[in-house]
Design an enzyme around this catalytic site. Structure first.
Site, short mmCIF file in Angstrom:
data_model
loop_
_atom_site.label_atom_id
_atom_site.label_comp_id
_atom_site.label_asym_id
_atom_site.label_seq_id
_atom_site.Cartn_x
_atom_site.Cartn_y
_atom_site.Cartn_z
NE ARG A 204 -4.32 -1.36 0.12
CZ ARG A 204 -4.47 -2.43 -0.67
NH1 ARG A 204 -3.52 -2.77 -1.52
NH2 ARG A 204 -5.58 -3.13 -0.64
CD GLU B 20 -3.31 3.13 -5.29
OE1 GLU B 20 -4.36 2.58 -5.66
OE2 GLU B 20 -2.34 2.50 -4.87
CG HIS C 227 -3.58 -0.85 -6.95
ND1 HIS C 227 -3.98 -0.25 -5.79
CD2 HIS C 227 -3.54 -2.19 -6.66
CE1 HIS C 227 -4.19 -1.17 -4.85
NE2 HIS C 227 -3.93 -2.35 -5.36
#
Ligand SMILES: NC(=O)C1=CN([C@@H]2O[C@H](COP(=O)(O)OP(=O)(O)OC[C@H]3O[C@@H](n4cnc5c(N)ncnc54)[C@H](O)[C@@H]3O)[C@@H](O)[C@H]2O)C=CC1
Ligand SMILES: O=C(O)C(=O)CO
Length: 322
Positions: free
Chosen positions: A241, A270, A288
């Site tokens: 993360r 994000e 991602h």
């Protein structure tokens, strides 16, 4: 008996949608724009369970506003840092995640980032796409090999171990730190050396991969102080993360050369990412992509549905978080 109604906040791959529709009356939010929290809370009034993604930030203030009819939330992710589990428990809401389908796909992306960072893949790609390749040169985009190098893995869980297996295939030496030491047979399988502290791991990590969840303990652990303990020019890869990393410190270290390269799949906040990353040549950046393989995305859907099926059957969710 009429079907239970579930809200799926984004359409999932067809195999998972088909299975969902076979059992449930499905409301699937359209792909664009993303469902807002207000829409989610409004739709929740007329359904029996929620299948959400990591985009829907279910913090305490949101959970507190969830209508009383919702007692089941299943997330299409292993990560659950977007859900306040304590708030869910307080409201009697059962929560489950999708922990297994992501493993191999995400380890592959971590491996790709390791390799692509070591061999400067994105710089080469950019040279071609900007029509600026002058032709082969002895000193052009010279990176380094992976074999014989030490890979330090922070968080030796499912993805950390799957990465170790892949990195062994590239003849890397595996070292790790985790709050729980792996069983001897697991260490033997990957020929993995355990470190009893993060500092000790950092010292030996020519390559360093972040594979721990986002928790109050791990958040921003990768910062100026941590970076200073790595070997000069170390390469870091993050598929966990974004908020495990202090972006400004990482960017400063990449600019100064203290860090050699960063391969990043995840970012704090994000999809808005720290502006400093955009123009840094020594980065290999993905949006991602970790679990973005059809096999993973299908299995994630099945696991998320397994939780909901169990809930309606009055059983414990197989991938229960709360
Ligand atoms: N980029 C992507 O698309 C994806 C990202 N992820 C992220 O990867 C993370 C890891 O996934 P898995 O390996 O499947 O989880 P896992 O639960 O199997 O492994 C996590 C490991 O981290 C360790 N850990 C926890 N706190 C720690 C700490 N303070 N210091 C050191 N180690 C610690 C745990 O003991 C565990 O061994 C997820 O939590 C998620 O945030 C997961 C899937 C896809
Ligand atoms: O499963 C997760 O946590 C993800 O990040 C999916 O890509």
């Amino acid at each position: 008996m009429s079907k239970k109604k579930i809200l799926i906040t984004w359409p999932l791959p067809e195999a998972a949608m088909e299975r969902a529709r076979a059992t449930y009356d499905v409301i699937a939010h359209g792909d664009k724009p993303q469902i807002t929290i207000d829409e989610l809370l409004e739709t929740a009034k007329s359904v029996d369970a929620l299948l959400i993604t990591l985009n829907e930030k279910c913090r305490k203030d949101v959970i507190d506003r969830i209508p009383d009819n919702i007692k089941c939330i299943s997330t299409y992710s292993i990560g659950f840092d977007h859900i306040d589990l304590e708030a869910c428990k307080a409201r009697g809401i059962k929560v489950g995640n999708a922990p297994h389908g992501v493993t191999v796909a995400t380890a592959e992306i971590a491996m790709l980032l390791l390799l692509g960072s070591a061999r400067r893949a994105s710089e080469g790609e950019k040279m071609i796409r900007t029509r600026s390749w002058p032709g082969w040169q002895p000193l052009q985009l010279v990176g380094q090999r992976l074999d014989g190098k030490t890979l330090g893995i922070y968080g030796f869980g499912k993805i950390g171990q799957a990465l170790a297996q892949r990195a062994r295939g590239f003849d890397m030496n595996i070292h790790y730190f985790d709050i729980y030491r792996a069983k001897p047979e697991v260490e033997a399988k990957y020929n993995a050396t355990y470190h009893d502290s993060l500092d000790s791991l950092l010292k030996v990590s020519q390559f360093f991969s972040i594979n721990a969840p986002s928790t109050p303990e791990t958040r921003y652990f990768f910062n100026k102080e941590t970076i200073e303990k790595l070997p000069q020019g170390a390469i870091v890869v993050n598929t966990a993360r974004g908020d495990l990393v202090k972006d400004d410190d990482m960017i400063a270290a990449l600019k100064s050369g203290r860090l050699g390269y960063a391969g990043l799949d995840v970012f704090a906040g994000e999809p808005k990412i720290n502006e400093g990353y955009y123009d840094l040549p020594n980065t290999f950046l993905f949006p991602h992509l970790g679990s973005a393989a059809i096999e993973a995305r299908n299995q994630m859907g099945f696991e998320a549905l397994d939780n909901i099926d169990a809930f309606f059957a009055g059983k414990d969710m197989p991938f229960k978080l709360a």
